[in-house]
Structures are given as C-alpha cells and as structure tokens.
Design an enzyme around this catalytic site. Structure first.
Site, PDB file in Angstrom:
ATOM      1  N   LYS A  23      -0.870  -4.685  -1.460  1.00  0.00           N
ATOM      2  CA  LYS A  23      -1.480  -3.568  -0.733  1.00  0.00           C
ATOM      3  C   LYS A  23      -1.902  -2.464  -1.710  1.00  0.00           C
ATOM      4  O   LYS A  23      -2.966  -1.855  -1.555  1.00  0.00           O
ATOM      5  CB  LYS A  23      -0.491  -3.043   0.301  1.00  0.00           C
ATOM      6  N   SER A  24      -1.066  -2.212  -2.700  1.00  0.00           N
ATOM      7  CA  SER A  24      -1.353  -1.143  -3.667  1.00  0.00           C
ATOM      8  C   SER A  24      -2.630  -1.440  -4.451  1.00  0.00           C
ATOM      9  O   SER A  24      -3.499  -0.571  -4.604  1.00  0.00           O
ATOM     10  CB  SER A  24      -0.175  -0.976  -4.634  1.00  0.00           C
ATOM     11  N   SER A 146       2.967   9.591  -6.704  1.00  0.00           N
ATOM     12  CA  SER A 146       1.930   9.139  -7.638  1.00  0.00           C
ATOM     13  C   SER A 146       0.603   8.893  -6.933  1.00  0.00           C
ATOM     14  O   SER A 146      -0.446   8.847  -7.577  1.00  0.00           O
ATOM     15  CB  SER A 146       2.381   7.864  -8.343  1.00  0.00           C
ATOM     16  N   SER A 173       7.168   7.841 -10.996  1.00  0.00           N
ATOM     17  CA  SER A 173       6.335   6.702 -10.557  1.00  0.00           C
ATOM     18  C   SER A 173       5.218   6.400 -11.558  1.00  0.00           C
ATOM     19  O   SER A 173       4.085   6.108 -11.174  1.00  0.00           O
ATOM     20  CB  SER A 173       5.751   6.964  -9.167  1.00  0.00           C
ATOM     21  N   ASP A 292      10.143   1.993  -3.688  1.00  0.00           N
ATOM     22  CA  ASP A 292       9.920   1.177  -2.487  1.00  0.00           C
ATOM     23  C   ASP A 292      10.885   0.003  -2.367  1.00  0.00           C
ATOM     24  O   ASP A 292      10.980  -0.611  -1.299  1.00  0.00           O
ATOM     25  CB  ASP A 292       8.480   0.655  -2.453  1.00  0.00           C
ATOM     26  N   LYS A 319       8.287   9.391   3.522  1.00  0.00           N
ATOM     27  CA  LYS A 319       7.567   8.129   3.770  1.00  0.00           C
ATOM     28  C   LYS A 319       7.333   7.971   5.280  1.00  0.00           C
ATOM     29  O   LYS A 319       7.337   8.939   6.023  1.00  0.00           O
ATOM     30  CB  LYS A 319       8.377   6.962   3.201  1.00  0.00           C
ATOM     31  N   ARG A 366       9.241  -1.324   6.032  1.00  0.00           N
ATOM     32  CA  ARG A 366      10.263  -1.701   5.051  1.00  0.00           C
ATOM     33  C   ARG A 366      11.671  -1.710   5.647  1.00  0.00           C
ATOM     34  O   ARG A 366      12.559  -2.407   5.148  1.00  0.00           O
ATOM     35  CB  ARG A 366      10.190  -0.804   3.819  1.00  0.00           C
ATOM     36  N   LYS A 390       2.165  -3.659   8.976  1.00  0.00           N
ATOM     37  CA  LYS A 390       1.622  -2.591   8.133  1.00  0.00           C
ATOM     38  C   LYS A 390       1.329  -3.089   6.720  1.00  0.00           C
ATOM     39  O   LYS A 390       0.325  -2.731   6.117  1.00  0.00           O
ATOM     40  CB  LYS A 390       2.605  -1.421   8.088  1.00  0.00           C
TER      41      LYS A 390
END
Length: 409
Positions: A23-24, A146, A173, A292, A319, A366, A390
């Site tokens: 995803k990042s 970040s 981060s 995470d 978050k 998560r 998600k």
C-alpha cells in the site's frame, strides 16, 4: 461481520501465498504517475486505500472523500495544493476529521498554497484551491508522521523550483522517507537527504518506464506471527519480496529471528521457517522506524508467553484509532497486564486466558489482522472483521488457506 477463529488442526503448516502489492509503495507511485503520466505501474495494491487514492487523483473539482485513508489524506493535500485550477473539498470519515493535519497545511501555506479548514482548525476537511507554487524552501518538525514529509517530497519535482525541506529536531520513520526518495530516484528525479535536509529537484517530465510494486511487508508480519506461534517445522512461503526492500517493515526478518523464525530469500519470495523454541523472558524493541508492526509483535509475545517493551510508538495514538489504548484494552481481555504511555507499550509476562473473548477492531484493519494469529493458541471472536479490506482484502481467505477454522458468528 463477526467471525469466530480457531487454530488449524495441523499446527505444522506448509503453505505458499501471494501477497498484495505494498500500500505504501502503491500510493506513492500513483501520485507520481498523476504528475508524470508516462509512468506505468504493475502489482498495484488491491486495498481500499489504494482504490481511494486512485479515485481521488482523478477529481478536478468538488468533493474528494478518502474515508479512513490517512496516507491519501496527506498525499492528496499536497497534490491538490499545487495543481493550478483544481478546487476540491478533501474530506474523510469521522475519525479522519479527528486526525491532525496542521503541520502539513502550515508547511504548504508557507510555500504559498491556498488551503482553508472547512470545519475545525487544524483538522480535515480541507478546502484547497490549487496554485502554481514557486517558493522552494520549507521547514517542519522532524518527529512527525513521515507521511507529511513524503507528501512534500512527492510533489516537489512538479514545483517550478523543486523543494528544499529542512527537518527540525530528531527524525523518526526514516525508512519511509528513504522509500519515497528511492522511488523518486528510480524514475529519474534527482534528490538528496543529508543530515536534516532533503532536496528534490524540479523536472518537467520523466522517461517512460514500468515500475513493479513489491508486496507488502506489513502484511507479511501476520504470517511471521503465525510461524512464531506454530509448531517446529512450520514453513510458509510469501511472494513477492526483495532482500534489499525499500519498506521499513522489512526489519521483520531480523526481529522475528529472536522469536524463533528463520527468513530465507529465494528469488522474489521469502520462506519463513519455525526454527527454534523461544526461551527469552522479555523482548525490548525501539520501533520508531516501523511502528505499524508493533501490534503484531505485542500479540506474538502474548501468544509465546513472554513480555515485551515496545518504544518509539508516538504516532500510534493518531492512527485509525488510538492504537496504544486499543491494544491495552484488547490484550487485557486475554489475561495480559499492559502499561502504556504516549510512546510505548509494555506487556508484563502474561498468562494467556482461554476464555472465548471478542476482539474489537475500532475501525482499524491492523487490530483485526494483528490478533488473528493468536488463534494458534486460543479461539476467539473478531468483531467488524471486514476492516481488513483497508489494506489487505484477501486476508481472511489467505488465513483460511493455512488451515485456520473461520466461521461467521
């Protein structure tokens, strides 16, 4: 949907799984593709967040609703601010409207961006009128998410004079910032990161190229947890992963050595093997560069019957939920004793309760996925299990393929 989950009948698991794209990386590359259409992307994440990002980038005027997608909120704020002629209202879920964004807005305003708060000062939704930005220097605190910094780095090459970013204080981060800059380098954008200063050069166009998204290391963490809690001889292969990964969560391979898991890289896959029984009493980790995976590690320690102290978690309270408070509540349902402060979580050496509790997920993907491997040790319920979409829509299907018994309650 409420699910009941219990362990596989055979706790010596042998399985291969293809994990969705990161995803990042996906969201970073989607933004670069919007700025430089000659780029093509393969192995995109199939997550809700990636789909929201794609849809948002196609809007030129009107409302852009990113729901729970924090990355999309930060990245699209910078994107729309420098898109001359585009006027949008960037909004999201109720929780998104509680997540601060003033640091990024202040930085963009100092560059000349036109952004107004539509409701509460310092929080989304944002009314953004895109402008041509010629200012080229900005400073912001270094100990923030970040994603604020990456957001500015990603739009920097499209600005008239590029961008110099001065980070004030201790940087957290760092791997996520380096991931962003490495992707810029991959598409031919000159940049540097020295000390507390980041420089990104302006460029009008990039050479056409195809970029392949690596699979998500955060998603891999749940399988590391399964292997750590399984019997000796368990082996799970995951694809597609690189040994020289740009993702900060690739530190999993080193961390889980301590929890009995051996990682072997083979072409574009990793093989996870339960190699030894863990005999330590407690695990101490600074997760400033990989927050995470904190939830997964805490649950793994609970299942192994060892304590842990996890620090560097100052971003977790803002978050999808306050993850530190949520973890304390849910871990204690299983008989653990947990202490938290603003940036750490301490799990006292626990005795796992076998009561069939129900884990609440707090609209946080998560929370659902981190607790799932604990079913190797005790069966339980997961409320609102669909939140996994998600970041990892195939999560429950992949877990079922390992032999976990999953039924709708």
């Amino acid at each position: 949907m409420k699910l009941h989950i219990s362990s596989p009948e055979n706790q010596q698991i042998q399985k291969s799984i293809q994990i969705t794209g990161s995803k990042s990386e996906t969201n970073r590359l989607l933004l670069l593709q919007a700025l430089f259409p000659s780029l093509k992307i393969e192995n995109l994440s199939n997550s809700d967040d990636a789909q929201v990002m794609q849809k948002g980038l196609q809007v030129t005027v009107g409302e852009v609703d990113i729901h729970h997608a924090g990355t999309a909120m930060r990245f699209l704020t910078s994107y729309f601010a420098c898109q001359e002629g585009k006027e949008v209202l960037l909004t999201g879920s109720h929780r998104m409207k509680e997540r601060p964004i003033s640091v990024l807005v202040d930085a963009l305003r100092s560059l000349g961006a036109e952004i107004e708060y539509a409701e509460n000062e310092g929080y989304p939704p944002l009314k953004i009128s895109g402008k041509k930005i010629s200012a080229s220097k900005v400073s912001l605190p270094a100990n923030i998410s970040s994603q604020y910094i990456s957001s500015l780095c990603l739009v920097a090459p499209s600005l008239e004079n590029g961008l110099e970013i001065e980070l004030v204080g201790k940087i957290t981060s760092v791997p996520y910032i380096k991931m962003t800059l490495a992707l810029l380098t991959e598409v031919g954008i000159v940049n540097s990161f020295e000390g507390n200063s980041i420089n990104v050069s302006s460029i009008s166009e990039v050479k056409p190229s195809t970029l392949v998204v690596e699979s998500d290391w955060s998603a891999a963490s749940y399988f590391y947890s399964v292997v750590a809690l399984a019997d000796l001889g368990t082996e799970i292969e995951l694809a597609s992963y690189k040994q020289n990964s740009l993702q900060g969560d690739s530190v999993l391979a080193e961390i889980y050595k301590k929890l009995g898991v051996k990682t072997t890289f083979d072409n574009n896959a990793i093989r996870l093997q339960k190699a030894q029984v863990v005999e330590m009493e407690s695990l101490n980790l600074d997760l400033s560069n990989a927050p995470d995976i904190a939830q997964t590690i805490a649950v793994t320690c609970l299942g192994l019957g060892i304590g842990c102290k996890l620090t560097g978690l100052h971003t977790l309270p803002i978050k999808e939920t306050d993850r530190l408070a949520a973890m304390k509540t849910e871990l204690e349902k299983f008989g653990a004793t947990v202490e938290i402060d603003k940036e750490s979580l301490t799990l006292i050496i626990p005795t796992l309760s076998n009561d069939e509790v129900a884990v609440d997920t707090y609209h946080d993907h998560r929370m659902a996925m981190a607790f799932a491997p604990l079913a190797m040790k005790t069966s339980f319920y997961v409320n609102d299990s669909g939140v996994v979409s998600k970041s990892y829509p195939d999560f429950w299907t992949d877990f079922e393929s390992l032999g976990f018994q999953i039924t709708e309650a």
